[in-house]
Design a protein around this motif. Structure first.
Motif, PDB file in Angstrom:
ATOM      1  N   ALA A   1       0.807  -1.150   0.109  1.00 49.88           N
ATOM      2  CA  ALA A   1      -0.097  -0.331  -0.022  1.00 49.88           C
ATOM      3  C   ALA A   1       1.057   1.215   0.184  1.00 49.88           C
ATOM      4  CB  ALA A   1      -1.053   0.095   1.230  1.00 49.88           C
ATOM      5  N   ILE A   2       0.146   2.523  -0.169  1.00 49.49           N
ATOM      6  CA  ILE A   2       0.975   3.478  -0.126  1.00 49.49           C
ATOM      7  C   ILE A   2       0.585   4.173   1.287  1.00 49.49           C
ATOM      8  CG2 ILE A   2       1.038   5.859  -1.453  1.00 49.49           C
ATOM      9  CD1 ILE A   2      -0.010   4.382  -3.824  1.00 49.49           C
ATOM     10  N   ALA A   3       1.500   5.071   1.876  1.00 52.11           N
ATOM     11  CA  ALA A   3       1.536   5.895   2.957  1.00 52.11           C
ATOM     12  C   ALA A   3       2.058   7.169   2.603  1.00 52.11           C
ATOM     13  CB  ALA A   3       2.218   5.135   4.065  1.00 52.11           C
ATOM     14  N   SER A   4       1.904   7.876   3.564  1.00 44.71           N
ATOM     15  CA  SER A   4       2.574   9.256   3.696  1.00 44.71           C
ATOM     16  C   SER A   4       3.751   9.483   4.559  1.00 44.71           C
ATOM     17  CB  SER A   4       1.437  10.508   3.807  1.00 44.71           C
ATOM     18  OG  SER A   4       0.991  10.176   5.035  1.00 44.71           O
TER      19      SER A   4
ATOM     20  N   PRO B   1       6.226   4.800   1.784  1.00 42.58           N
ATOM     21  CA  PRO B   1       5.710   5.939   2.453  1.00 42.58           C
ATOM     22  C   PRO B   1       6.317   7.212   1.610  1.00 42.58           C
ATOM     23  CG  PRO B   1       7.622   4.826   3.452  1.00 42.58           C
ATOM     24  CD  PRO B   1       7.069   3.706   2.049  1.00 42.58           C
ATOM     25  N   TRP B   2       5.619   7.780   1.034  1.00 41.24           N
ATOM     26  CA  TRP B   2       6.078   8.959   0.255  1.00 41.24           C
ATOM     27  C   TRP B   2       5.611  10.132   1.002  1.00 41.24           C
ATOM     28  CZ3 TRP B   2       3.423   6.421  -4.545  1.00 41.24           C
ATOM     29  CH2 TRP B   2       4.266   5.307  -5.006  1.00 41.24           C
ATOM     30  N   PRO B   3       6.365  11.012   1.591  1.00 44.54           N
ATOM     31  CA  PRO B   3       6.221  12.040   2.364  1.00 44.54           C
ATOM     32  C   PRO B   3       5.199  12.893   1.675  1.00 44.54           C
ATOM     33  CG  PRO B   3       8.313  11.512   2.571  1.00 44.54           C
ATOM     34  CD  PRO B   3       8.033  10.756   1.482  1.00 44.54           C
ATOM     35  N   HIS B   4       4.393  13.695   2.330  1.00 44.72           N
ATOM     36  CA  HIS B   4       3.329  14.737   1.881  1.00 44.72           C
ATOM     37  C   HIS B   4       2.387  13.988   0.636  1.00 44.72           C
ATOM     38  CE1 HIS B   4       5.716  17.089   4.504  1.00 44.72           C
ATOM     39  NE2 HIS B   4       6.856  16.975   3.756  1.00 44.72           N
ATOM     40  N   ALA B   5       2.410  12.688   0.325  1.00 43.70           N
ATOM     41  CA  ALA B   5       1.643  12.220  -0.369  1.00 43.70           C
ATOM     42  C   ALA B   5      -0.034  12.745  -0.383  1.00 43.70           C
ATOM     43  CB  ALA B   5       1.672  10.692  -0.655  1.00 43.70           C
ATOM     44  N   ARG B   6      -0.635  13.102  -1.230  1.00 47.05           N
ATOM     45  CA  ARG B   6      -2.035  13.231  -1.111  1.00 47.05           C
ATOM     46  C   ARG B   6      -2.953  11.822  -0.926  1.00 47.05           C
ATOM     47  NH1 ARG B   6      -3.462  17.563  -5.865  1.00 47.05           N
ATOM     48  NH2 ARG B   6      -2.066  19.080  -5.251  1.00 47.05           N
ATOM     49  N   ARG B   7      -3.894  12.150  -0.006  1.00 47.60           N
ATOM     50  CA  ARG B   7      -4.611  11.047   0.317  1.00 47.60           C
ATOM     51  C   ARG B   7      -5.474  10.403  -0.868  1.00 47.60           C
ATOM     52  NH1 ARG B   7      -7.844  10.070   5.840  1.00 47.60           N
ATOM     53  NH2 ARG B   7      -5.811  10.272   6.407  1.00 47.60           N
ATOM     54  N   GLY B   8      -5.501   9.370  -1.084  1.00 50.60           N
ATOM     55  CA  GLY B   8      -6.362   8.726  -2.211  1.00 50.60           C
ATOM     56  C   GLY B   8      -7.717   8.229  -1.468  1.00 50.60           C
ATOM     57  N   HIS B   9      -8.386   7.699  -2.684  1.00 51.78           N
ATOM     58  CA  HIS B   9      -9.508   6.962  -2.228  1.00 51.78           C
ATOM     59  C   HIS B   9     -10.077   5.905  -3.237  1.00 51.78           C
ATOM     60  CE1 HIS B   9     -11.307  10.108  -5.224  1.00 51.78           C
ATOM     61  NE2 HIS B   9     -11.917   9.125  -5.570  1.00 51.78           N
ATOM     62  N   ALA B  10     -10.312   4.844  -2.436  1.00 52.85           N
ATOM     63  CA  ALA B  10     -10.554   3.366  -3.262  1.00 52.85           C
ATOM     64  C   ALA B  10     -11.885   3.480  -4.153  1.00 52.85           C
ATOM     65  CB  ALA B  10     -10.815   2.364  -2.233  1.00 52.85           C
ATOM     66  N   GLY B  11     -11.728   2.937  -5.130  1.00 53.17           N
ATOM     67  CA  GLY B  11     -12.899   2.956  -6.350  1.00 53.17           C
ATOM     68  C   GLY B  11     -12.945   1.702  -6.989  1.00 53.17           C
ATOM     69  N   ALA B  12     -13.565   1.650  -8.165  1.00 48.50           N
ATOM     70  CA  ALA B  12     -13.859   0.215  -8.640  1.00 48.50           C
ATOM     71  C   ALA B  12     -12.325  -0.065  -9.368  1.00 48.50           C
ATOM     72  CB  ALA B  12     -14.541   0.400  -9.928  1.00 48.50           C
ATOM     73  N   GLY B  13     -12.137  -1.498  -9.294  1.00 49.32           N
ATOM     74  CA  GLY B  13     -10.685  -1.990  -9.802  1.00 49.32           C
ATOM     75  C   GLY B  13      -9.715  -2.022  -9.008  1.00 49.32           C
ATOM     76  N   GLU B  14     -10.065  -1.798  -7.566  1.00 53.17           N
ATOM     77  CA  GLU B  14      -9.092  -1.382  -6.404  1.00 53.17           C
ATOM     78  C   GLU B  14      -9.327  -2.378  -5.418  1.00 53.17           C
ATOM     79  OE1 GLU B  14      -7.288   2.605  -5.609  1.00 53.17           O
ATOM     80  OE2 GLU B  14      -9.224   3.023  -6.811  1.00 53.17           O
ATOM     81  N   VAL B  15      -8.382  -2.757  -4.403  1.00 56.26           N
ATOM     82  CA  VAL B  15      -8.783  -3.469  -3.209  1.00 56.26           C
ATOM     83  C   VAL B  15      -9.064  -2.116  -2.221  1.00 56.26           C
ATOM     84  CG1 VAL B  15      -7.624  -4.421  -1.086  1.00 56.26           C
ATOM     85  CG2 VAL B  15      -7.106  -5.473  -3.480  1.00 56.26           C
ATOM     86  N   THR B  16     -10.348  -2.272  -1.720  1.00 55.67           N
ATOM     87  CA  THR B  16     -10.883  -1.464  -0.714  1.00 55.67           C
ATOM     88  C   THR B  16     -10.598  -1.677   0.871  1.00 55.67           C
ATOM     89  OG1 THR B  16     -12.799  -2.734  -0.506  1.00 55.67           O
ATOM     90  CG2 THR B  16     -12.807  -0.910  -2.372  1.00 55.67           C
TER      91      THR B  16
ATOM     92  N   GLY C   1     -11.589   5.097  -8.524  1.00 56.60           N
ATOM     93  CA  GLY C   1     -10.935   5.879  -7.379  1.00 56.60           C
ATOM     94  C   GLY C   1      -9.587   6.606  -7.673  1.00 56.60           C
ATOM     95  N   GLN C   2      -9.070   7.246  -6.864  1.00 59.67           N
ATOM     96  CA  GLN C   2      -7.833   7.973  -6.854  1.00 59.67           C
ATOM     97  C   GLN C   2      -6.534   7.560  -6.009  1.00 59.67           C
ATOM     98  OE1 GLN C   2      -7.134  10.654  -8.934  1.00 59.67           O
ATOM     99  NE2 GLN C   2      -5.227  10.547  -8.424  1.00 59.67           N
ATOM    100  N   PRO C   3      -5.570   6.931  -6.645  1.00 59.79           N
ATOM    101  CA  PRO C   3      -4.417   6.295  -5.938  1.00 59.79           C
ATOM    102  C   PRO C   3      -3.782   7.502  -5.197  1.00 59.79           C
ATOM    103  CG  PRO C   3      -4.615   5.650  -8.295  1.00 59.79           C
ATOM    104  CD  PRO C   3      -5.558   6.605  -8.389  1.00 59.79           C
ATOM    105  N   GLY C   4      -3.300   7.194  -3.929  1.00 62.24           N
ATOM    106  CA  GLY C   4      -2.675   7.895  -3.105  1.00 62.24           C
ATOM    107  C   GLY C   4      -2.582   7.398  -1.687  1.00 62.24           C
ATOM    108  N   ALA C   5      -2.079   8.143  -0.603  1.00 60.10           N
ATOM    109  CA  ALA C   5      -1.695   7.547   0.751  1.00 60.10           C
ATOM    110  C   ALA C   5      -3.217   7.086   1.163  1.00 60.10           C
ATOM    111  CB  ALA C   5      -1.367   8.663   1.556  1.00 60.10           C
TER     112      ALA C   5
END
Length: 334
Positions: A13-16, A65-80, A212-216
């Motif tokens: 996964a992606i973190a900040s 863990p990407w510092p200051h990464a914008r928060r993502g939100h899960a959508g279709a075609g992703e693990v929620t 969705g939008q990938p991100g933290a």
């Protein structure tokens, strides 16, 4: 004939903020910091691995863990949602522990006759603890203060959101996962070995789901287990007959191939070997930065770019030492 795929190897996964991510998964959830290394495709950033004491396949949650990464939100075609298996009698303990750390958790009743506790990590990643009757033995994280009788055992499984089930079901069937249960729009798939960690793959079907939008807080990919290099090679040949798949890549601690299922979720197939003691001892896992041989010449530059982090473990109880003194076995049953 390809060796059976028995379950998940890891989830990435992606973190900040790296320190916050490290503290949550070790100090709150009681996982061991198995490896601090770098993102091989972006070596100026970390790649963290958390798991049981040895980083056994089926217990490994990893982060970019990407510092200051914008928060993502899960959508279709992703693990929620990413779910961990815990003993049946442990949810009260976890609900209280999470509350003490300021983490809001919700018990929403039973799913397929199993109680589920849902919460989010500091980046909004949705996590679940599933009270599972057949939890396996574990090797407890040696610096965790979570009592071993309540400790997370490893993955229960993941939930994927899809707009259509047909093509995704075909891919899961190719990997050996068959439908075993259905509740409303949730369909559960499992491989024949129902006792292995990470054996449950749930698919939520919503034809109107938006992307969705990938991100933290987003899951980047999920990895299934290949017993060894020979099994992975055989699986690669089989997968290539249906989907585009990468060459075999050396990830130091395992070898990997990647392919995207038709619904959009990125899958990986990772070998069980060589494991995380490849470049450091089991006793010192996670305590120092490790870089692969091909990046050794850039180590000074890499270290200069990475944010400093501190692994807090000096005040924690050494579970393995405690178990040894009391005469209990290293592997602890539920």
């Amino acid at each position: 004939m390809s060796e059976p795929i028995v379950g998940l190897h890891h989830v990435t996964a992606i973190a900040s903020e790296p320190q916050r991510n490290l503290d949550f998964y070790t100090q709150v959830l009681g996982l061991r910091f198995v490896k601090r290394t770098v993102n091989f495709d972006d070596p100026g950033t970390y790649h963290f691995y958390f798991g049981d004491d040895a980083g056994s396949p089926g217990t490994i949650l990893t982060f970019f863990p990407w510092p200051h990464a914008r928060r993502g939100h899960a959508g279709a075609g992703e693990v929620t949602h990413t779910a961990f298996s815990v003993p049946v009698a442990s949810l009260d303990y976890w609900e209280k522990r999470l509350a003490e750390h300021g983490v809001l958790a919700e018990r929403a009743g039973k799913r397929f006759d199993e109680e589920v506790l849902t919460f989010v990590d500091p980046d909004g990643m949705k996590l679940e603890l599933v009270a599972h009757a057949n939890v396996p033995a574990i090797t407890p994280a040696r610096y965790a203060d979570v009592p071993v009788e309540f400790a997370m055992r490893g993955f229960f499984g993941v939930t994927m959101l899809e707009t259509d089930l047909v093509a995704t079901e075909k891919t899961l069937a190719m990997l050996g996962f068959k439908e075993v249960a259905r509740e409303g729009s949730r369909v559960r798939f499992a491989s024949p070995d129902g006792t292995t960690l990470g054996n449950q793959i749930d698919v939520m079907v919503d034809e109107n789901a938006s992307y969705g939008q990938p991100g933290a807080g987003s899951v980047h990919h999920i990895a299934f287990r290949a017993k060894d290099d020979a099994a992975q090679t055989a699986w690669r040949e089989k997968i290539a007959g249906q989907l585009a798949v990468t060459p075999i890549l050396d990830r130091t601690y395992f070898h990997s191939i990647y392919f995207r299922e038709p619904g959009g979720v990125l899958f990986e197939l990772a070998t069980d070997n060589p494991g995380f003691a490849f470049d450091e001892s089991l006793e010192t896992l996670g305590e120092a930065l490790r870089v692969p041989e091909w990046l050794a010449g850039q180590r000074a530059l890499i270290e200069a770019r990475l944010l400093p982090i501190e692994l807090h473990q000096s005040s924690a109880t050494n579970q393995l030492a405690k178990s040894s003194k009391s005469g209990t076995q290293k592997e602890v049953q539920a």
